[in-house]
Design a protein around this motif. Structure first.
Motif, PDB file in Angstrom:
ATOM      1  N   LEU A  34       5.036  -9.279   0.593  1.00 56.99           N
ATOM      2  CA  LEU A  34       4.418  -8.707  -0.606  1.00 56.99           C
ATOM      3  C   LEU A  34       2.962  -8.325  -0.372  1.00 56.99           C
ATOM      4  O   LEU A  34       2.333  -7.723  -1.233  1.00 56.99           O
ATOM      5  CB  LEU A  34       4.514  -9.695  -1.775  1.00 56.99           C
ATOM      6  CG  LEU A  34       5.904  -9.929  -2.348  1.00 56.99           C
ATOM      7  CD1 LEU A  34       5.897 -11.095  -3.328  1.00 56.99           C
ATOM      8  CD2 LEU A  34       6.460  -8.664  -3.006  1.00 56.99           C
ATOM      9  N   GLY A  35       2.440  -8.697   0.794  1.00 59.71           N
ATOM     10  CA  GLY A  35       1.043  -8.379   1.103  1.00 59.71           C
ATOM     11  C   GLY A  35       0.091  -9.523   0.844  1.00 59.71           C
ATOM     12  O   GLY A  35      -1.114  -9.296   0.695  1.00 59.71           O
ATOM     13  N   ALA A  36       0.634 -10.739   0.750  1.00 59.63           N
ATOM     14  CA  ALA A  36      -0.164 -11.942   0.485  1.00 59.63           C
ATOM     15  C   ALA A  36      -0.900 -11.803  -0.863  1.00 59.63           C
ATOM     16  O   ALA A  36      -0.478 -11.025  -1.713  1.00 59.63           O
ATOM     17  CB  ALA A  36      -1.114 -12.228   1.639  1.00 59.63           C
ATOM     18  N   LYS A  37      -1.956 -12.561  -1.052  1.00 56.45           N
ATOM     19  CA  LYS A  37      -2.639 -12.557  -2.362  1.00 56.45           C
ATOM     20  C   LYS A  37      -3.117 -11.168  -2.763  1.00 56.45           C
ATOM     21  O   LYS A  37      -2.982 -10.771  -3.916  1.00 56.45           O
ATOM     22  CB  LYS A  37      -3.825 -13.530  -2.357  1.00 56.45           C
ATOM     23  CG  LYS A  37      -3.451 -14.952  -2.604  1.00 56.45           C
ATOM     24  CD  LYS A  37      -4.675 -15.813  -2.815  1.00 56.45           C
ATOM     25  CE  LYS A  37      -4.254 -17.249  -3.054  1.00 56.45           C
ATOM     26  NZ  LYS A  37      -5.398 -18.131  -3.324  1.00 56.45           N
ATOM     27  N   GLU A  38      -3.661 -10.420  -1.821  1.00 57.12           N
ATOM     28  CA  GLU A  38      -4.183  -9.093  -2.140  1.00 57.12           C
ATOM     29  C   GLU A  38      -3.055  -8.141  -2.531  1.00 57.12           C
ATOM     30  O   GLU A  38      -3.187  -7.361  -3.474  1.00 57.12           O
ATOM     31  CB  GLU A  38      -4.988  -8.525  -0.967  1.00 57.12           C
ATOM     32  CG  GLU A  38      -5.617  -7.178  -1.257  1.00 57.12           C
ATOM     33  CD  GLU A  38      -6.609  -7.185  -2.419  1.00 57.12           C
ATOM     34  OE1 GLU A  38      -6.866  -6.083  -2.949  1.00 57.12           O
ATOM     35  OE2 GLU A  38      -7.122  -8.245  -2.818  1.00 57.12           O
ATOM     36  N   ILE A 115       8.886  -0.245 -10.442  1.00 53.23           N
ATOM     37  CA  ILE A 115       7.998   0.899 -10.229  1.00 53.23           C
ATOM     38  C   ILE A 115       6.696   0.430  -9.582  1.00 53.23           C
ATOM     39  O   ILE A 115       6.198   1.059  -8.637  1.00 53.23           O
ATOM     40  CB  ILE A 115       7.736   1.640 -11.556  1.00 53.23           C
ATOM     41  CG1 ILE A 115       9.011   2.332 -12.032  1.00 53.23           C
ATOM     42  CG2 ILE A 115       6.587   2.639 -11.402  1.00 53.23           C
ATOM     43  CD1 ILE A 115       8.946   2.820 -13.476  1.00 53.23           C
ATOM     44  N   ALA A 116       6.149  -0.668 -10.075  1.00 52.34           N
ATOM     45  CA  ALA A 116       4.892  -1.196  -9.523  1.00 52.34           C
ATOM     46  C   ALA A 116       5.058  -1.570  -8.049  1.00 52.34           C
ATOM     47  O   ALA A 116       4.185  -1.269  -7.223  1.00 52.34           O
ATOM     48  CB  ALA A 116       4.420  -2.407 -10.329  1.00 52.34           C
ATOM     49  N   MET A 117       6.160  -2.210  -7.720  1.00 51.79           N
ATOM     50  CA  MET A 117       6.380  -2.582  -6.318  1.00 51.79           C
ATOM     51  C   MET A 117       6.561  -1.338  -5.452  1.00 51.79           C
ATOM     52  O   MET A 117       6.027  -1.264  -4.344  1.00 51.79           O
ATOM     53  CB  MET A 117       7.566  -3.538  -6.191  1.00 51.79           C
ATOM     54  CG  MET A 117       7.260  -4.931  -6.717  1.00 51.79           C
ATOM     55  SD  MET A 117       8.493  -6.189  -6.303  1.00 51.79           S
ATOM     56  CE  MET A 117       9.865  -5.717  -7.356  1.00 51.79           C
ATOM     57  N   GLU A 118       7.311  -0.358  -5.945  1.00 53.82           N
ATOM     58  CA  GLU A 118       7.506   0.882  -5.191  1.00 53.82           C
ATOM     59  C   GLU A 118       6.176   1.596  -4.964  1.00 53.82           C
ATOM     60  O   GLU A 118       5.902   2.073  -3.866  1.00 53.82           O
ATOM     61  CB  GLU A 118       8.485   1.799  -5.925  1.00 53.82           C
ATOM     62  CG  GLU A 118       9.910   1.299  -5.866  1.00 53.82           C
ATOM     63  CD  GLU A 118      10.874   2.087  -6.742  1.00 53.82           C
ATOM     64  OE1 GLU A 118      10.455   3.098  -7.356  1.00 53.82           O
ATOM     65  OE2 GLU A 118      12.040   1.686  -6.818  1.00 53.82           O
ATOM     66  N   ARG A 119       5.352   1.674  -5.988  1.00 50.64           N
ATOM     67  CA  ARG A 119       4.056   2.345  -5.866  1.00 50.64           C
ATOM     68  C   ARG A 119       3.139   1.643  -4.877  1.00 50.64           C
ATOM     69  O   ARG A 119       2.192   2.251  -4.365  1.00 50.64           O
ATOM     70  CB  ARG A 119       3.374   2.448  -7.229  1.00 50.64           C
ATOM     71  CG  ARG A 119       4.017   3.466  -8.129  1.00 50.64           C
ATOM     72  CD  ARG A 119       3.256   3.636  -9.410  1.00 50.64           C
ATOM     73  NE  ARG A 119       3.911   4.609 -10.281  1.00 50.64           N
ATOM     74  CZ  ARG A 119       3.540   4.865 -11.519  1.00 50.64           C
ATOM     75  NH1 ARG A 119       2.499   4.235 -12.054  1.00 50.64           N
ATOM     76  NH2 ARG A 119       4.200   5.751 -12.237  1.00 50.64           N
ATOM     77  N   ASN A 120       3.394   0.371  -4.635  1.00 50.53           N
ATOM     78  CA  ASN A 120       2.587  -0.383  -3.678  1.00 50.53           C
ATOM     79  C   ASN A 120       3.267  -0.528  -2.335  1.00 50.53           C
ATOM     80  O   ASN A 120       2.844  -1.344  -1.504  1.00 50.53           O
ATOM     81  CB  ASN A 120       2.219  -1.744  -4.276  1.00 50.53           C
ATOM     82  CG  ASN A 120       1.105  -1.603  -5.293  1.00 50.53           C
ATOM     83  OD1 ASN A 120      -0.057  -1.518  -4.932  1.00 50.53           O
ATOM     84  ND2 ASN A 120       1.455  -1.527  -6.564  1.00 50.53           N
ATOM     85  N   GLY A 121       4.319   0.249  -2.107  1.00 47.76           N
ATOM     86  CA  GLY A 121       4.956   0.295  -0.795  1.00 47.76           C
ATOM     87  C   GLY A 121       5.737  -0.943  -0.399  1.00 47.76           C
ATOM     88  O   GLY A 121       5.930  -1.190   0.791  1.00 47.76           O
ATOM     89  N   VAL A 122       6.189  -1.721  -1.362  1.00 44.67           N
ATOM     90  CA  VAL A 122       6.966  -2.923  -1.054  1.00 44.67           C
ATOM     91  C   VAL A 122       8.378  -2.490  -0.654  1.00 44.67           C
ATOM     92  O   VAL A 122       9.054  -1.803  -1.417  1.00 44.67           O
ATOM     93  CB  VAL A 122       7.019  -3.879  -2.263  1.00 44.67           C
ATOM     94  CG1 VAL A 122       7.890  -5.089  -1.969  1.00 44.67           C
ATOM     95  CG2 VAL A 122       5.604  -4.317  -2.662  1.00 44.67           C
ATOM     96  N   PRO A 123       8.823  -2.882   0.541  1.00 38.95           N
ATOM     97  CA  PRO A 123      10.169  -2.505   0.989  1.00 38.95           C
ATOM     98  C   PRO A 123      11.254  -3.056   0.060  1.00 38.95           C
ATOM     99  O   PRO A 123      11.095  -4.134  -0.535  1.00 38.95           O
ATOM    100  CB  PRO A 123      10.282  -3.144   2.379  1.00 38.95           C
ATOM    101  CG  PRO A 123       8.877  -3.423   2.802  1.00 38.95           C
ATOM    102  CD  PRO A 123       8.098  -3.657   1.544  1.00 38.95           C
TER     103      PRO A 123
END
Length: 144
Positions: A34-38, A115-123
């Protein structure tokens, strides 16, 4: 990108249930994915405005402390993902008691998180893992 059935994501409205924490992973691979805390902070920073702009559910949050909501969501996702965080909010059943949340509202929130996860590039595979950990919460949220 394949969308998950909104019904799978149980609820990220405000807080985490003890049942969900019982299913938190033993490792931190989801947290890292998920990209850790950031990364989690960015997902939530994208997610909350989507919810507040969503005509299907925005009225449900009209009296919500948005700063607190944001913090609790960040904590919730971090803990569930196996990160080094502590959740300091109430149980899902307590937070949503008397709100008469419907499946339609639940599904709208789920779509916004996706949508939020997709916009942040989460596989997709990482999204699916988070959704699987959140799914048991639906029972404590949808009451109508």
């Amino acid at each position: 990108m394949m969308r998950l059935l909104p019904k799978l994501l149980a609820a990220t409205l405000l807080a985490a249930s003890s049942l969900a924490f019982a299913h938190a992973p033993a490792d931190d691979s989801l947290y890292i994915g998920l990209g850790a805390k950031e990364g989690i902070r960015k997902i939530v920073a994208t997610f909350v405005p989507l919810v507040l702009a969503d005509a299907r559910i925005k009225e449900s949050f009209s009296e919500t402390d948005i700063k607190n909501l944001t913090l609790r969501l960040e904590q919730q996702f971090c803990v569930l993902a196996g990160g080094p965080c502590e959740y300091k909010g109430s149980k899902m059943t307590e937070v949503h008691d008397g709100l008469n949340v419907t499946n339609a509202q639940f599904n709208a929130l789920t779509e916004d998180l996706q949508i939020a996860m997709e916009r942040n590039g989460v596989p997709s595979r990482i999204q699916n893992k988070l959704v699987a950990l959140l799914a048991p919460m639906q029972r404590g949220i949808v009451t109508k």
